[in-house]
Every structure is written in C-alpha cells, then in structure tokens.
Scaffold this motif. Structure first.
Motif, PDB file in Angstrom:
ATOM      1  N   LYS A 164      34.087  93.810  66.703  1.00 37.83           N
ATOM      2  CA  LYS A 164      34.975  94.978  66.681  1.00 37.83           C
ATOM      3  C   LYS A 164      35.016  95.630  65.306  1.00 37.83           C
ATOM      4  O   LYS A 164      35.463  96.761  65.182  1.00 37.83           O
ATOM      5  CB  LYS A 164      36.397  94.565  67.088  1.00 37.83           C
ATOM      6  N   VAL A 165      34.627  94.898  64.290  1.00 41.78           N
ATOM      7  CA  VAL A 165      34.703  95.453  62.934  1.00 41.78           C
ATOM      8  C   VAL A 165      33.345  95.393  62.235  1.00 41.78           C
ATOM      9  O   VAL A 165      33.268  95.307  61.023  1.00 41.78           O
ATOM     10  CB  VAL A 165      35.759  94.708  62.075  1.00 41.78           C
ATOM     11  N   ASN A 167      31.022  97.690  61.748  1.00 46.63           N
ATOM     12  CA  ASN A 167      30.755  98.790  60.822  1.00 46.63           C
ATOM     13  C   ASN A 167      31.679  98.742  59.610  1.00 46.63           C
ATOM     14  O   ASN A 167      31.263  99.027  58.494  1.00 46.63           O
ATOM     15  CB  ASN A 167      30.905 100.134  61.531  1.00 46.63           C
ATOM     16  N   LYS A 238      30.002 104.629  59.715  1.00 49.03           N
ATOM     17  CA  LYS A 238      31.163 105.130  60.461  1.00 49.03           C
ATOM     18  C   LYS A 238      32.105 104.011  60.910  1.00 49.03           C
ATOM     19  O   LYS A 238      32.061 103.565  62.061  1.00 49.03           O
ATOM     20  CB  LYS A 238      30.701 105.935  61.686  1.00 49.03           C
ATOM     21  N   GLU A 240      35.032 101.533  62.241  1.00 47.21           N
ATOM     22  CA  GLU A 240      35.832 101.630  63.472  1.00 47.21           C
ATOM     23  C   GLU A 240      37.282 101.979  63.180  1.00 47.21           C
ATOM     24  O   GLU A 240      37.952 102.559  64.020  1.00 47.21           O
ATOM     25  CB  GLU A 240      35.805 100.293  64.227  1.00 47.21           C
ATOM     26  N   VAL A 241      37.803 101.559  62.019  1.00 48.40           N
ATOM     27  CA  VAL A 241      39.202 101.840  61.699  1.00 48.40           C
ATOM     28  C   VAL A 241      39.282 102.673  60.423  1.00 48.40           C
ATOM     29  O   VAL A 241      38.534 102.426  59.481  1.00 48.40           O
ATOM     30  CB  VAL A 241      40.016 100.536  61.496  1.00 48.40           C
ATOM     31  N   SER A 242      40.194 103.657  60.429  1.00 49.41           N
ATOM     32  CA  SER A 242      40.271 104.516  59.242  1.00 49.41           C
ATOM     33  C   SER A 242      41.429 104.097  58.336  1.00 49.41           C
ATOM     34  O   SER A 242      41.533 104.546  57.214  1.00 49.41           O
ATOM     35  CB  SER A 242      40.426 105.978  59.659  1.00 49.41           C
TER      36      SER A 242
END
Lengths: 464, 316
Positions: A164-165, A167, A238, A240-242
């Motif tokens: 899930k993380v 990137n 890019k 996944e979380v900003s």
C-alpha cells in the motif's frame, strides 16, 4: 570442481586477458612496463566489475604484480600504498562509524519534521536537504546509515502493508539515497573519490586544491540539485499518500521518549564540529587525512565509541583496496600507460569533434558515469583519474576542470544498487527493487550531467 | 529406524523467498507438494555478505544494526514471516506448533545465520532461514548439515535481458541455481496450479529416470501428467512415437495415468515451449553427460529453461 570453475570463471578470463595483453607486440608510444601496467589495469577492472574473488584480493594482487611483473622494489611499492588520501579514507570511515553510534538520528528526524510539517512532498525535500547537507561533510554512507531507520519508520507507521505504500517508500528512501549521493560531491570529505582525485592532482601536477576551494567549485551544484531530486522522485513514483500526519505524530512520540540532549551528545557534536573546522582550515597544512585520523582518535579518547565498534564497522579491505588502486594509478602515470590510453582515447574522440571543450567534457562525464555504474565510485575514480588527467594534458584542457568532471560524474551512479554507497545502504532495507533504480536513475543522471556542464561552462571559469 | 534414517527419508523442499509475488506463488506450490506428513518445507532468504566497497567502506551491518535499534525487522525476516503466515492461511501449519530459534555467527557477520524451526507432534517441520553467503545462488545451493534438499523452488519474474546480455551478462540467480544445483530445481514463472506436468521425453535412460522421479513428485500434488516428444524431422517421427510408448509403458507400470501424449515435428525447444503454455510445469531432465557441458550451459533443457513462459522443473 565444475562449480568452482563456474564461480571463478571471470577470474580466469581476466588472467587470460591479462596474459594476452602482455604478450602483444608493444604498441607505438608505449613501453614494456607501460604494457604490463595496462594489462594489470584491465585485469583489475574486470575483477572490480565481475567480483569473482573478494575485492581486497585484487588489492593484494596489485601489490604483488608491481613487484613481480614490474620489478619495482618491495619497499617502494609499500611506500606508495600510504598517502594522505588513504589516511583520510581510513580516518573518515572510523569517524563515520563513531557518528552513527551517537544515535543522533532521532533528533535529526524530529528537526526535519518540525521544519517541513506533514506534507509528503515537503518531508521528502526536507529529508533530502538535511541528509544532503550532513552527507556533504561527513560522507554519504554515514548519513544513509543514520537516516535509513527514519525513512522506514515513517513508511511502517503509515501502513503495515508494504504494497500500500510502495511508492511512498520509494520516494522517502530515494530522498535519503539521492540526497546523500548528490551531496557527496560537495566537499572533499563527502566521499573517498574526492580525496583520491585531490591526491592525484597533487601527485601528477602538484596542484593543491584545499577544502574551501573544492567547496567553491562544487557546493553550489549540490544545493541546486536538491529541489530537482524531490521533483523527479515525486513525478516518477507519485506517492499514495500526500499527508503523513499520523506517522509523524507517532514518530514525534517515539523521539520525545528520548528526553533532552545529554552531556555525551554535546561532546560528540562539539568534537565533530572541531573535525570540520580542522578540515576547512588545516587541510592544506597538516593534510585532510591527519585531521580525520585525529578526529577518530578524539572520539576514542572521549570514550564515545569502542574500538570494537570501529573495528567491526569499517571494512578494512576497502582501505587496502583504495591504497592499492591509487598505487596502481601512480604506476600508470610513471610508466606512461595513462598517457598512452589518454592519447588513444583522444584520437578516437577527434573525428567526432569531441577532443576539446564541451565535447571532451561530455565524453569524460559519460565515460565516468558508465564506469561508475558498474563498480564503486571510489574505484572508478582511482582507475580513471590518471587517464583523464593525462587526457586533459594531451588536449590542452585544465586538469582541474577535467578532474572535477570525473570526480563529480562518479557520483552519477544512480542507476544501480552498487553505484553509490548511499544506494547500496538504502537498498539493504529491502523496500526497493533493482528496477526502481533504473526507472528513476536515468532522469537523475541526465539532470546532473546537464547541470554539471552548465557549471563547467558558466560558473567554473568565473572562479578559476 | 534411526533418527538419521528418518531424516533421510523425509522429502525436503527449499523455497527461496525474496519478497516477490512470484516467490510466494512458489511457496503455495511447495505447500501442495509438501502436504504429506513426510515432507518438510524450508523457506530461505539469502543475504549476500557485504563486500564493503559498494557501501563506501562502511559495513552495511552498521546500518542494519541501526535499523534494529529502532525496533525495525531486517528485510529478510519480514519476508519469511509473511511466508509463514501464508502457510498458516493455507492450513499447512498451525500457530501453536513448537518454535525453536537458532543463531550462528557466519562469515564474520555477527547478524549471521538465523533459523526459526516450527514442528508439530508428528515431526513435520517448517523452517524460516535467514542466511548470509558470498552470493545469493551460492547460499541457496550450499549443502545443509541435515542432508541435501530434494527440490529447490525459485520464483522468477520474466527475463528482460537482451540477447547481448544473455551472452556476456551474468546469468540471473535462478539460472545459476538451475544449472548447478545437485537437487531438482523448479523455476517458477507465475505458477498456475492444477494444469499438470508436461514431461519432455526422448526415450533415453536419462529421460525414463526423470519420468520416475517426476511421477513421484506429481503424485504428491495429484497433478495430471502429459508426455511430449519432438522429432526434429518427419523421418524421425517414428523415434518420437517410440519414446512416447516407452515412457507410457513405464508410467503404466507405476499405475500412473497419462492425460495426454503428444508427438510433434519441428524445433524441440519451440514446440515444447508452445505446448508448455497449456500446462503448469514443463519437466526436463537435468542430467548432463559431462561437467564441461554444464560449464557452458547449453542444450535443449537450458534453452527451454531460459525461454519458457511456463514454470520449468529440472529433474535430477
């Protein structure tokens, strides 16, 4: 037996290639001794790249080869092994272990987060900037080792599932690796390769480049690269979380548990500040190597690090290897082998119009980038240094400019895991794939090469 | 029967785990092959010993030690534990199995070799093995104190190397293990279970031996068996027919049904790879007539191994 032959095949291939080169008729412009050194260099390069035997073995063979094949007296070879640049490599490696052992990483992490806030992009920029500034003085391997847990902690606190993380992991870990790699060019103490080049300038042309002069040439280039690093990473991966607020809060709680700075923390910071002061002000008088060795001794005397830690944390084989590579580099110069290769290379470049100016700079940079992506960058500079400095001589170019281009380009090993120390260390976390390095590395190499050529043509002439 | 005999009679599978999806697919297949009480599975993650030069002379272990000081798991441990959880999910092992941890300093590396051994009352064992070695392939093939593994399973992603790299480049780990290991090796490429084994036969004593061994393996996972023989020219079709007959007779003797028998004329490598796409695993013989042949890594088996899109089992 078959398995042994399969594993060691490159060793035997290298030896056969060496024997063939030595039995060739001596080319025009080269001496018998030059041909032997050329053969030794080719063999060493094959062994560096393919690694069929532990690399320090290559160092031992270089020492033995100089005595047996070249007939140099044993004492002379022994003397050529130890130079200020080798002392510097040895001392700064000991300092690196000592610094990592001080456990200041959590405090540095907190400092970064306080400044950047919780946005992913800003944290990435903060990590590469702080990693970079530290790495430019204390070496990229030191900072990569210190910052690696910071990056991984931020990733694991965001999600337990690495998929899930993926990137986000790439952005944060490459921010450390590339932040350190671009910084390695900043000062002479940024990496072994810089010390090796300084040693060659001194040995070949008696040109003394001191700490501040080096910084004047390359520090601005390091700083300008920093925003590009973050831009390229965010664009490529890019995340996944900003926003990393939950992870940042947990990290803050972890760091707070450590309490305020203690006496020994202050002592270690002060000691390191003295080492930096020594490098900046005394390099040209007592030598960078002596400052580094004195610093290591000071950490031991202050009881901040145990000898056992230094002994286990430094790979002494590497010190031996650089010593032998530099000693071979000196033989390349003395026997005329380096000048001959340089002339042959220049003859090749002339029809392409790349025998001077920008064309030559680009050729040297591409050659170095190519070599450094296949072997460690220190080894690349040790092997290429004598050749490119002779090349500068033959082409009527400034050896300082060509030397800087080689030393700086050797940091452009963004494409492979083994390219730069910081990449190797970050890869050891297990979060990155080798293909990640290829995906983003070429963009980094292109950006750095363009910036360097701009610096070489616009900025360096101003300060020369 | 002594303990040593019991150990030697067990069917041992070594699954190489590198964290990739393919390696866990290999583990699923191992779980099918090793479902019997007489089979043990060892998952191995090999960490190459750090030469130091690549990390600029600072030992990578300094960074690893620093990670551990932050209570972060070493990467191999995380992957291996994920493998263990997968086996629990598949019902291959239970959470309450007895756990035993061993640690040995190896190759001057204090983090060294670590093994967690899980066993149940019937003596079935699952091992997680974090190992340090000069090279990954060397670590995988190293002889183990309890005797050799019967089958090594490696998952690989598709091979992106160019033609030139294949000639001059250093062969990927899977190819090195497949050509040099003493035991049978399954090179898994997105293993699809349930589509059966395709055994390549030329009727020789070598290939009949291989059929015997693979029949034993296939029976462990109840995988159907098909046979293929390829004649390079139309004139040699008779030989291929004969090879199939001989092989079928052998399997009949063993009471193992043959799902399909295929005879083709053409380039053996291309035909086998094409037919292989309809099966889970292509089975080839790994026996070589001489050491030299192995050294240069040639032959039909190797070409199939290198170019197949399906998983390939090299039987030894």
């Amino acid at each position: 037996m078959t398995q042994y032959l399969t594993e060691k095949k490159w060793f035997f291939i290298a030896m056969i290639v060496g024997a063939i080169i030595m039995s060739l008729p001596i080319p025009e412009g080269l001496t018998q001794a030059g041909l032997v050194v050329l053969a030794m260099t080719v063999v060493a390069t094959i062994l560096f790249v393919t690694e069929p035997v532990p690399l320090p073995t290559v160092a031992l063979l270089i020492v033995v080869g100089q005595v047996i094949l070249l007939g140099v007296a044993s004492d002379v070879v022994a003397k050529s092994l130890m130079k200020d640049s080798v002392l510097f490599i040895m001392g700064s490696l000991m300092l690196a272990v000592a610094v990592v052992k001080q456990k200041l990483d959590k405090r540095i992490a907190l400092m970064i987060i306080r400044v950047t806030g919780t946005k992913t992009t800003r944290i990435a920029l903060g990590i590469s900037t702080v990693s970079g500034i530290l790495a430019s003085f204390i070496g990229e391997h030191t900072v990569a080792a210190m910052m690696l847990p910071v990056g991984i902690t931020l990733i694991t606190l965001t999600s337990d599932d690495p998929k899930k993380v993926r990137n986000l992991a790439a952005v944060l870990l490459f921010s450390i690796a590339y932040g350190c790699s671009v910084a390695g060019i900043g000062t002479p103490s940024g990496g072994a390769r810089n010390a090796i080049m300084i040693g060659y300038w001194q040995e070949f042309y008696n040109i003394g480049i001191d700490y501040l002069k080096w910084m004047l040439y390359s520090y601005p280039m390091f700083l300008i690269q920093l925003p590009f690093v973050t831009f390229i990473l965010i664009l490529t991966f890019k995340p996944e979380v900003s926003d990393l607020s939950p992870a940042v809060d947990k990290l803050k709680a972890q760091v707070a548990a450590q309490g305020p700075l203690k006496g020994r923390d202050y002592v270690s910071i002060i000691l390191f500040a003295f080492v930096l002061y020594g490098w900046v002000t005394m390099s040209s008088t007592i030598g960078m190597g002596i400052v580094a060795v004195l610093g290591a001794a000071a950490f031991l005397i202050a009881g901040l690090v145990r000898w056992e830690d230094l002994n286990n944390g430094v790979n002494w084989g590497v010190v031996l290897l650089y010593a032998a590579a530099i000693s071979l580099g000196v033989q390349m110069k003395d026997t005329g082998a380096a000048a001959w290769i340089a002339q042959s290379f220049l003859d090749m470049l002339t029809p392409l119009g790349a025998d001077k100016g920008m064309g030559l700079w680009l050729s040297v940079s591409v050659l170095t980038t190519g070599v450094t992506n296949t072997m460690s960058n220190g080894a690349a500079v040790a092997v290429l240094g004598p050749i490119v400095l002779n090349l500068a001589n033959a082409a009527g170019e400034s050896p300082v400019v060509i030397g800087f281009i080689t030393a700086i380009s050797s940091a452009f090993a963004y494409l492979t895991v083994v390219g730069t120390p910081a990449c190797t260390i970050v890869y050891a976390s297990g979060y990155l794939k080798t293909t990640d390095f290829l995906n983003v590395g070429w963009k980094m190499a292109l950006m750095s090469t363009i910036l360097m050529l701009i610096f070489a043509s616009v900025y360096w002439p101003l300060i020369a | 029967m002594t303990l040593a005999d019991q150990n030697n009679n067990r069917f041992r599978i070594l699954v190489c785990i590198d964290g990739s999806e393919e390696s866990y697919q290999g583990l699923r297949y191992a779980s099918r092959l090793g479902s019997g009480l007489d089979a043990d599975i060892t998952m191995v993650y090999v960490r190459p010993v750090d030469q130091g030069l690549n990390s600029g002379g600072l030992q990578v272990r300094v960074a690893r030690q620093n990670m551990m000081d932050w209570d972060l798991d070493l990467p191999g441990i995380r992957y291996l534990k994920k493998g263990r959880d997968l086996l629990i999910e598949l019902g291959h092992m239970e959470e309450d199995w007895i756990e035993r941890t061993t640690h040995v300093e190896s190759r001057g590396d204090p983090l060294g070799d670590n093994m967690i051994e899980y066993s149940n009352e019937e003596g079935k064992q699952i091992r997680l093995w974090l190992k340090v070695a000069e090279t990954v392939e060397g670590g995988i093939m190293e002889r183990w104190e309890k005797g050799k593994h019967d089958l090594i399973i490696l998952g690989v992603t598709s091979d992106h190397r160019s033609k030139l790299q294949r000639v001059f480049g250093i062969a990927p780990i899977a190819l090195k293990v497949a050509t040099n290991a003493e035991s049978s090796v399954l090179v898994g490429r997105a293993i699809e279970e349930g589509k059966g084994h395709l055994i390549c036969t030329d009727g020789s004593e070598d290939s009949l031996n291989m059929i015997r061994k693979d029949a034993h393996l296939a029976s462990r996972c109840n995988c159907p068996i098909s046979l293929i023989s390829v004649a390079p020219t139309e004139q040699q079709r008779g030989d291929a027919d004969q090879a199939i007959e001989k092989s079928k007779a052998l399997l009949d003797e063993m009471n193992i049904p043959v799902e399909k028998s295929i005879v083709r004329v053409g380039d053996p490598v291309k035909e086998i790879i094409k037919e292989g796409e309809h099966h889970s695993v292509v089975v080839v013989s790994g026996t070589r007539s001489s050491g030299l042949q192995k050294y240069f890594m040639s032959g039909i088996a190797f070409s199939i191994l290198e170019n197949s899109k399906t998983s390939v089992l090299i039987v030894r």
